[in-house]
Design a protein around this motif. Sequence first.
Motif, PDB file in Angstrom:
ATOM      1  N   ARG A 184       0.849  -1.194   0.000  1.00 25.66           N
ATOM      2  CA  ARG A 184       0.000   0.000   0.000  1.00 25.66           C
ATOM      3  C   ARG A 184       0.884   1.243   0.000  1.00 25.66           C
ATOM      4  O   ARG A 184       1.839   1.337   0.778  1.00 25.66           O
ATOM      5  CB  ARG A 184      -0.922   0.013   1.216  1.00 25.66           C
ATOM      6  CG  ARG A 184      -1.896   1.202   1.222  1.00 25.66           C
ATOM      7  CD  ARG A 184      -2.950   1.057   2.311  1.00 25.66           C
ATOM      8  NE  ARG A 184      -2.358   1.015   3.641  1.00 25.66           N
ATOM      9  CZ  ARG A 184      -2.037   2.103   4.348  1.00 25.66           C
ATOM     10  NH1 ARG A 184      -2.226   3.309   3.841  1.00 25.66           N
ATOM     11  NH2 ARG A 184      -1.511   1.982   5.553  1.00 25.66           N
ATOM     12  N   TYR A 185       0.553   2.182  -0.881  1.00 23.24           N
ATOM     13  CA  TYR A 185       1.329   3.406  -1.048  1.00 23.24           C
ATOM     14  C   TYR A 185       0.432   4.630  -0.870  1.00 23.24           C
ATOM     15  O   TYR A 185      -0.786   4.555  -1.053  1.00 23.24           O
ATOM     16  CB  TYR A 185       1.931   3.487  -2.457  1.00 23.24           C
ATOM     17  CG  TYR A 185       2.913   2.406  -2.810  1.00 23.24           C
ATOM     18  CD1 TYR A 185       4.283   2.621  -2.708  1.00 23.24           C
ATOM     19  CD2 TYR A 185       2.475   1.169  -3.287  1.00 23.24           C
ATOM     20  CE1 TYR A 185       5.187   1.636  -3.061  1.00 23.24           C
ATOM     21  CE2 TYR A 185       3.369   0.180  -3.637  1.00 23.24           C
ATOM     22  CZ  TYR A 185       4.730   0.411  -3.523  1.00 23.24           C
ATOM     23  OH  TYR A 185       5.615  -0.562  -3.875  1.00 23.24           O
ATOM     24  N   GLN A 186       1.064   5.750  -0.579  1.00 20.98           N
ATOM     25  CA  GLN A 186       0.416   7.049  -0.678  1.00 20.98           C
ATOM     26  C   GLN A 186       1.115   7.803  -1.797  1.00 20.98           C
ATOM     27  O   GLN A 186       2.335   7.993  -1.761  1.00 20.98           O
ATOM     28  CB  GLN A 186       0.521   7.829   0.636  1.00 20.98           C
ATOM     29  CG  GLN A 186      -0.160   9.184   0.611  1.00 20.98           C
ATOM     30  CD  GLN A 186      -1.672   9.084   0.447  1.00 20.98           C
ATOM     31  OE1 GLN A 186      -2.287   8.106   0.876  1.00 20.98           O
ATOM     32  NE2 GLN A 186      -2.274  10.079  -0.178  1.00 20.98           N
ATOM     33  N   VAL A 187       0.358   8.210  -2.810  1.00 18.83           N
ATOM     34  CA  VAL A 187       0.928   8.885  -3.973  1.00 18.83           C
ATOM     35  C   VAL A 187       0.735  10.384  -3.816  1.00 18.83           C
ATOM     36  O   VAL A 187      -0.395  10.858  -3.639  1.00 18.83           O
ATOM     37  CB  VAL A 187       0.272   8.386  -5.273  1.00 18.83           C
ATOM     38  CG1 VAL A 187       0.877   9.093  -6.481  1.00 18.83           C
ATOM     39  CG2 VAL A 187       0.431   6.871  -5.400  1.00 18.83           C
ATOM     40  N   GLU A 188       1.849  11.132  -3.885  1.00 16.19           N
ATOM     41  CA  GLU A 188       1.825  12.575  -3.667  1.00 16.19           C
ATOM     42  C   GLU A 188       2.365  13.309  -4.893  1.00 16.19           C
ATOM     43  O   GLU A 188       3.412  12.950  -5.424  1.00 16.19           O
ATOM     44  CB  GLU A 188       2.678  12.947  -2.449  1.00 16.19           C
ATOM     45  CG  GLU A 188       2.146  12.460  -1.123  1.00 16.19           C
ATOM     46  CD  GLU A 188       0.946  13.275  -0.654  1.00 16.19           C
ATOM     47  OE1 GLU A 188       0.728  14.392  -1.180  1.00 16.19           O
ATOM     48  OE2 GLU A 188       0.235  12.792   0.246  1.00 16.19           O
ATOM     49  N   PRO A 189       1.661  14.355  -5.346  1.00 20.47           N
ATOM     50  CA  PRO A 189       2.194  15.184  -6.433  1.00 20.47           C
ATOM     51  C   PRO A 189       3.309  16.094  -5.922  1.00 20.47           C
ATOM     52  O   PRO A 189       3.273  16.561  -4.782  1.00 20.47           O
ATOM     53  CB  PRO A 189       0.983  16.019  -6.875  1.00 20.47           C
ATOM     54  CG  PRO A 189      -0.209  15.398  -6.213  1.00 20.47           C
ATOM     55  CD  PRO A 189       0.296  14.750  -4.970  1.00 20.47           C
ATOM     56  N   TYR A 190       4.287  16.330  -6.797  1.00 22.02           N
ATOM     57  CA  TYR A 190       5.355  17.278  -6.475  1.00 22.02           C
ATOM     58  C   TYR A 190       5.907  17.849  -7.774  1.00 22.02           C
ATOM     59  O   TYR A 190       6.478  17.119  -8.589  1.00 22.02           O
ATOM     60  CB  TYR A 190       6.481  16.598  -5.687  1.00 22.02           C
ATOM     61  CG  TYR A 190       7.627  17.537  -5.367  1.00 22.02           C
ATOM     62  CD1 TYR A 190       7.502  18.488  -4.355  1.00 22.02           C
ATOM     63  CD2 TYR A 190       8.815  17.494  -6.091  1.00 22.02           C
ATOM     64  CE1 TYR A 190       8.541  19.356  -4.066  1.00 22.02           C
ATOM     65  CE2 TYR A 190       9.856  18.356  -5.806  1.00 22.02           C
ATOM     66  CZ  TYR A 190       9.717  19.290  -4.791  1.00 22.02           C
ATOM     67  OH  TYR A 190      10.745  20.166  -4.510  1.00 22.02           O
ATOM     68  N   GLN A 191       5.717  19.141  -7.983  1.00 24.03           N
ATOM     69  CA  GLN A 191       6.279  19.847  -9.129  1.00 24.03           C
ATOM     70  C   GLN A 191       5.985  19.132 -10.454  1.00 24.03           C
ATOM     71  O   GLN A 191       6.866  18.968 -11.306  1.00 24.03           O
ATOM     72  CB  GLN A 191       7.793  20.010  -8.952  1.00 24.03           C
ATOM     73  CG  GLN A 191       8.211  20.776  -7.716  1.00 24.03           C
ATOM     74  CD  GLN A 191       7.786  22.244  -7.772  1.00 24.03           C
ATOM     75  OE1 GLN A 191       7.633  22.821  -8.846  1.00 24.03           O
ATOM     76  NE2 GLN A 191       7.589  22.843  -6.615  1.00 24.03           N
ATOM     77  N   GLY A 192       4.742  18.704 -10.632  1.00 22.91           N
ATOM     78  CA  GLY A 192       4.363  18.069 -11.889  1.00 22.91           C
ATOM     79  C   GLY A 192       4.784  16.620 -12.020  1.00 22.91           C
ATOM     80  O   GLY A 192       4.737  16.056 -13.120  1.00 22.91           O
TER      81      GLY A 192
END
Length: 280
Positions: free
Chosen positions: A87-95
């Motif tokens: 299980r992961y948490q996906v986070e946006p960062y600078q596109g």
Amino acid sequence: MQHRPSPSSWFLTVAFVAGFAVLGVAGNQTVPPDPEDPALREIIDRGLERAAWAEEEGFETRYRRAMTRRVQRFDGDGEVTDDETLRYQVEPYQGALFARLMARDGEPIDARGRREQERRWEEFQVEIDDPEKRAAREREAEENEIRFDEELIGRYTARLDGVQDLRGRPSHVITFEPRPGRLPVRRRIDHALNRSRGEVWIDTETYEIARVSFQLMDRVRLWWGIIGSISDATGRLERRPVAGDVWLDTEFEIYFHVRVLFRTTRRNTTTQWSEFERAD
């Protein structure tokens, strides 16, 4: 317009980014598209317009989400030899998107695992913030990216198979398979694209891709067969509206049988995305 791959990029790219980049020599020949059914042509054109709009809006990297990935490995008799769920948490960062591992087989990762994820996060930020490193990352990604344009469409013959219901929404169903003759090969992924057939389901209201299913028709050799080969690959991608008019990938499943040198791998991977939340 081009679409760069991400942890949940759509259409055929997900299959080949997931585990088998195919190496080969680029060709120069292109295949002109044959005359098409006007109704089919209109659906494709509206799908292209919709994809271009979504790309410009950058929806893929505007949403954080939970990601669950189950990986099953099999022996030659089809018996499961290993079964793991992450299980992961996906986070946006600078596109860009970063997938932080949170749990393995239902158990949260330990302190050592958390430190490892923090180290990965810091390295990821450095890579994205450094123009040269980011450019190198994008050049490598281009080998596996899908440009949803006339060149991609020109690789296939397509047939409109009517309208069917999908999760309570009507969708145009289009079957595709490679055109006969020599097809262009300029990047790693082209070898696999040129040997894949399947179906694309396009939502009749929004003209978003709602489902893609595909299979590899013929064996694909890795470096002329010296390194190995991919003898079987099948997959399915599901996309849904996650916030108003925004559609993103919600599930992707792929099975592949690949031989690399003296090692054979048979693996099925199911990835699901949920709990979408606008990050900006």
